[in-house]
Motif scaffolding. Structure first.
Motif, PDB file in Angstrom:
ATOM      1  N   VAL A 187       0.860  -1.191   0.000  1.00 18.61           N
ATOM      2  CA  VAL A 187       0.000   0.000   0.000  1.00 18.61           C
ATOM      3  C   VAL A 187       0.890   1.234   0.000  1.00 18.61           C
ATOM      4  CG1 VAL A 187      -1.823   1.269   1.193  1.00 18.61           C
ATOM      5  CG2 VAL A 187      -1.818  -1.234   1.239  1.00 18.61           C
ATOM      6  N   ILE A 188       0.625   2.152  -0.921  1.00 24.09           N
ATOM      7  CA  ILE A 188       1.435   3.361  -1.062  1.00 24.09           C
ATOM      8  C   ILE A 188       0.773   4.483  -0.270  1.00 24.09           C
ATOM      9  CG2 ILE A 188       2.269   5.075  -2.721  1.00 24.09           C
ATOM     10  CD1 ILE A 188       2.220   2.652  -4.753  1.00 24.09           C
ATOM     11  N   HIS A 189       1.502   5.015   0.706  1.00 25.35           N
ATOM     12  CA  HIS A 189       0.950   6.041   1.584  1.00 25.35           C
ATOM     13  C   HIS A 189       1.459   7.450   1.260  1.00 25.35           C
ATOM     14  CE1 HIS A 189      -0.845   3.004   4.196  1.00 25.35           C
ATOM     15  NE2 HIS A 189       0.304   2.350   4.162  1.00 25.35           N
ATOM     16  N   ASP A 190       2.513   7.560   0.459  1.00 26.87           N
ATOM     17  CA  ASP A 190       3.108   8.852   0.146  1.00 26.87           C
ATOM     18  C   ASP A 190       2.329   9.529  -0.988  1.00 26.87           C
ATOM     19  OD1 ASP A 190       4.646  10.960  -0.858  1.00 26.87           O
ATOM     20  OD2 ASP A 190       6.549   9.954  -0.481  1.00 26.87           O
ATOM     21  N   PRO A 191       1.612  10.613  -0.697  1.00 24.49           N
ATOM     22  CA  PRO A 191       0.785  11.263  -1.726  1.00 24.49           C
ATOM     23  C   PRO A 191       1.578  11.748  -2.928  1.00 24.49           C
ATOM     24  CG  PRO A 191       0.163  12.021   0.457  1.00 24.49           C
ATOM     25  CD  PRO A 191       1.436  11.241   0.626  1.00 24.49           C
ATOM     26  N   ASP A 192       2.760  12.306  -2.709  1.00 22.19           N
ATOM     27  CA  ASP A 192       3.562  12.802  -3.827  1.00 22.19           C
ATOM     28  C   ASP A 192       4.015  11.664  -4.730  1.00 22.19           C
ATOM     29  OD1 ASP A 192       3.583  15.638  -3.281  1.00 22.19           O
ATOM     30  OD2 ASP A 192       4.858  15.198  -1.572  1.00 22.19           O
ATOM     31  N   ALA A 193       4.421  10.551  -4.111  1.00 20.70           N
ATOM     32  CA  ALA A 193       4.846   9.389  -4.890  1.00 20.70           C
ATOM     33  C   ALA A 193       3.677   8.830  -5.693  1.00 20.70           C
ATOM     34  CB  ALA A 193       5.416   8.316  -3.971  1.00 20.70           C
ATOM     35  N   ALA A 194       2.497   8.786  -5.072  1.00 23.60           N
ATOM     36  CA  ALA A 194       1.311   8.272  -5.767  1.00 23.60           C
ATOM     37  C   ALA A 194       0.970   9.144  -6.967  1.00 23.60           C
ATOM     38  CB  ALA A 194       0.131   8.207  -4.806  1.00 23.60           C
ATOM     39  N   GLY A 195       1.007  10.453  -6.788  1.00 21.67           N
ATOM     40  CA  GLY A 195       0.693  11.358  -7.885  1.00 21.67           C
ATOM     41  C   GLY A 195       1.661  11.230  -9.051  1.00 21.67           C
ATOM     42  N   ALA A 196       2.958  11.187  -8.728  1.00 19.99           N
ATOM     43  CA  ALA A 196       3.980  11.105  -9.777  1.00 19.99           C
ATOM     44  C   ALA A 196       3.880   9.804 -10.561  1.00 19.99           C
ATOM     45  CB  ALA A 196       5.361  11.249  -9.158  1.00 19.99           C
ATOM     46  N   ARG A 197       3.655   8.681  -9.857  1.00 15.39           N
ATOM     47  CA  ARG A 197       3.612   7.393 -10.560  1.00 15.39           C
ATOM     48  C   ARG A 197       2.361   7.272 -11.423  1.00 15.39           C
ATOM     49  NH1 ARG A 197       0.827   3.115  -7.674  1.00 15.39           N
ATOM     50  NH2 ARG A 197       2.274   1.524  -8.383  1.00 15.39           N
ATOM     51  N   MET A 198       1.246   7.866 -11.005  1.00 19.32           N
ATOM     52  CA  MET A 198       0.037   7.811 -11.818  1.00 19.32           C
ATOM     53  C   MET A 198       0.202   8.627 -13.099  1.00 19.32           C
ATOM     54  SD  MET A 198      -2.189   5.736 -10.681  1.00 19.32           S
ATOM     55  CE  MET A 198      -0.721   4.733 -10.431  1.00 19.32           C
ATOM     56  N   ALA A 199       0.764   9.825 -12.966  1.00 16.21           N
ATOM     57  CA  ALA A 199       0.984  10.634 -14.163  1.00 16.21           C
ATOM     58  C   ALA A 199       1.908   9.912 -15.134  1.00 16.21           C
ATOM     59  CB  ALA A 199       1.569  11.990 -13.770  1.00 16.21           C
ATOM     60  N   GLN A 200       2.927   9.249 -14.601  1.00 18.31           N
ATOM     61  CA  GLN A 200       3.873   8.523 -15.451  1.00 18.31           C
ATOM     62  C   GLN A 200       3.199   7.344 -16.139  1.00 18.31           C
ATOM     63  OE1 GLN A 200       7.326   7.037 -13.378  1.00 18.31           O
ATOM     64  NE2 GLN A 200       8.378   6.446 -15.274  1.00 18.31           N
ATOM     65  N   MET A 201       2.397   6.575 -15.398  1.00 16.97           N
ATOM     66  CA  MET A 201       1.728   5.421 -15.993  1.00 16.97           C
ATOM     67  C   MET A 201       0.757   5.841 -17.097  1.00 16.97           C
ATOM     68  SD  MET A 201       0.899   2.677 -12.966  1.00 16.97           S
ATOM     69  CE  MET A 201       2.059   2.283 -11.664  1.00 16.97           C
ATOM     70  N   VAL A 202       0.011   6.917 -16.857  1.00 14.50           N
ATOM     71  CA  VAL A 202      -0.948   7.368 -17.860  1.00 14.50           C
ATOM     72  C   VAL A 202      -0.211   7.863 -19.108  1.00 14.50           C
ATOM     73  CG1 VAL A 202      -2.750   9.060 -18.383  1.00 14.50           C
ATOM     74  CG2 VAL A 202      -2.745   7.889 -16.171  1.00 14.50           C
ATOM     75  N   ARG A 203       0.863   8.621 -18.903  1.00 13.57           N
ATOM     76  CA  ARG A 203       1.635   9.114 -20.048  1.00 13.57           C
ATOM     77  C   ARG A 203       2.216   7.962 -20.862  1.00 13.57           C
ATOM     78  NH1 ARG A 203       3.870  12.799 -16.274  1.00 13.57           N
ATOM     79  NH2 ARG A 203       5.763  11.501 -16.204  1.00 13.57           N
ATOM     80  N   GLU A 204       2.717   6.927 -20.178  1.00 16.74           N
ATOM     81  CA  GLU A 204       3.351   5.804 -20.869  1.00 16.74           C
ATOM     82  C   GLU A 204       2.347   4.763 -21.356  1.00 16.74           C
ATOM     83  OE1 GLU A 204       6.683   4.006 -18.962  1.00 16.74           O
ATOM     84  OE2 GLU A 204       7.491   5.903 -18.210  1.00 16.74           O
ATOM     85  N   GLY A 205       1.106   4.820 -20.841  1.00 14.07           N
ATOM     86  CA  GLY A 205       0.122   3.808 -21.211  1.00 14.07           C
ATOM     87  C   GLY A 205       0.539   2.432 -20.738  1.00 14.07           C
ATOM     88  N   ALA A 206       1.065   2.374 -19.522  1.00 11.96           N
ATOM     89  CA  ALA A 206       1.584   1.104 -19.000  1.00 11.96           C
ATOM     90  C   ALA A 206       1.540   1.080 -17.479  1.00 11.96           C
ATOM     91  CB  ALA A 206       3.020   0.891 -19.469  1.00 11.96           C
ATOM     92  N   ILE A 207       1.341  -0.121 -16.943  1.00 12.29           N
ATOM     93  CA  ILE A 207       1.494  -0.356 -15.510  1.00 12.29           C
ATOM     94  C   ILE A 207       2.986  -0.496 -15.226  1.00 12.29           C
ATOM     95  CG2 ILE A 207       1.138  -2.063 -13.674  1.00 12.29           C
ATOM     96  CD1 ILE A 207      -1.576  -2.691 -15.068  1.00 12.29           C
ATOM     97  N   ILE A 208       3.467   0.188 -14.196  1.00 15.54           N
ATOM     98  CA  ILE A 208       4.862   0.060 -13.785  1.00 15.54           C
ATOM     99  C   ILE A 208       4.890  -0.775 -12.510  1.00 15.54           C
ATOM    100  CG2 ILE A 208       6.958   1.287 -13.117  1.00 15.54           C
ATOM    101  CD1 ILE A 208       5.890   3.723 -14.651  1.00 15.54           C
ATOM    102  N   THR A 209       5.528  -1.924 -12.575  1.00 16.60           N
ATOM    103  CA  THR A 209       5.519  -2.859 -11.456  1.00 16.60           C
ATOM    104  C   THR A 209       6.599  -2.525 -10.436  1.00 16.60           C
ATOM    105  OG1 THR A 209       7.081  -4.452 -12.392  1.00 16.60           O
ATOM    106  CG2 THR A 209       4.783  -4.623 -13.109  1.00 16.60           C
ATOM    107  N   GLU A 210       6.583  -3.235  -9.316  1.00 12.49           N
ATOM    108  CA  GLU A 210       7.571  -3.032  -8.267  1.00 12.49           C
ATOM    109  C   GLU A 210       8.993  -3.268  -8.782  1.00 12.49           C
ATOM    110  OE1 GLU A 210       7.273  -2.400  -4.264  1.00 12.49           O
ATOM    111  OE2 GLU A 210       6.484  -1.130  -5.856  1.00 12.49           O
ATOM    112  N   SER A 211       9.143  -4.164  -9.744  1.00 15.27           N
ATOM    113  CA  SER A 211      10.468  -4.471 -10.288  1.00 15.27           C
ATOM    114  C   SER A 211      10.898  -3.479 -11.378  1.00 15.27           C
ATOM    115  CB  SER A 211      10.481  -5.889 -10.863  1.00 15.27           C
ATOM    116  OG  SER A 211       9.695  -5.955 -12.047  1.00 15.27           O
TER     117      SER A 211
END
Length: 257
Positions: A187-211
């Protein structure tokens, strides 16, 4: 044309006098709401109040059925006969439809909750059983699926209206399923990290996994869990990060996958 994305949250999960999350604040941020149907969480009064507020704020209403496991919040796996599972989904969707109608709205989409959703993400036959049940009473319903999983495969086989979802506050395995909540970092609790990763995933059109692996996928909507303590802050940061990236917030259309 600007890129658009829907932002959804699971809500209506309080029970009687016990409040779960800040639904009112979330409804000022999201464009779709997945509202508990009374078996894994919520009750008839909570459902009615949440739907009334969603209608007032122009937020799309979704039924959020799960296992009949109030004590476990629907996060414990259950093995049910196919017919029983389908009736369980119909029962909850029917309740949601009735309450929404009474509050001047309608159920636009359906999203499975918790353990039921996780099992359906691994098993296309189970997912199809749930979706078949829902569509049998609401053929125009949009089915919200976990992008890149067996849920999406089941929806594709049915040819139904679909919205593909990723999670702002959950980590991913390399098969596009969610990291088990019992594991560190799930579970991701850091709001800034959550925002940045969502923008990146939407821009790339891809899920980014833990690895760090990229799984190309259609992305229509981003989910936030309303029961997490930082849900409203995460929702705010995710919306801001998307808008700062030139991505507009708008309800999903439910195109066929």
């Amino acid at each position: 044309m600007p890129q658009t994305i829907d932002l959804n949250a699971d809500m209506g999960e309080g029970f009687g006098p016990w409040q779960m999350g800040d639904d009112a604040a979330l409804l000022d941020i999201v464009t779709s709401a997945n509202i508990a149907c009374g078996l894994h969480a919520g009750d008839w009064d909570v459902m009615a109040a949440t739907m009334k507020n969603a209608v007032a704020k122009g937020v799309g209403i979704g039924a959020h059925p799960g296992f009949a496991d109030l004590h476990g919040f629907g996060r414990r796996r259950m093995e049910l006969p196919r017919g029983t599972l389908q009736n369980l989904v119909r029962y909850q969707l029917g309740a949601a439809q009735a309450v929404a109608a009474a509050e001047g709205g309608q159920v636009r989409h359906l999203k499975l909750h918790g353990a039921m959703a996780n099992m359906a993400a691994e098993d296309a036959d189970l997912a199809r059983a749930c979706y078949d049940a829902a569509l049998s009473i609401a053929p125009e319903l949009i089915i919200m699926v976990l992008a890149g999983t067996a849920q999406q495969d089941a929806a594709r086989a049915l040819g139904c209206a679909t919205a593909c979802e990723i999670f702002a506050d959950r980590a991913y395995n390399d098969d596009a399923t969610l990291v088990d909540r019992r594991l560190p970092g799930a579970v991701i609790h850091d709001p800034d990290a959550a925002g940045a990763r969502m923008a990146q995933m939407v821009r790339e059109g891809a899920i980014i996994t833990e690895s760090g692996q990229r799984i190309p996928t259609r992305i229509d909507t981003i989910c936030l869990h309303g029961d997490t303590p930082s849900a409203v802050v995460i929702a705010t940061k995710v919306r801001q990060a998307l808008e700062d990236s030139g991505i507009e917030l708008a309800p999903f259309t439910g195109a066929r996958v």
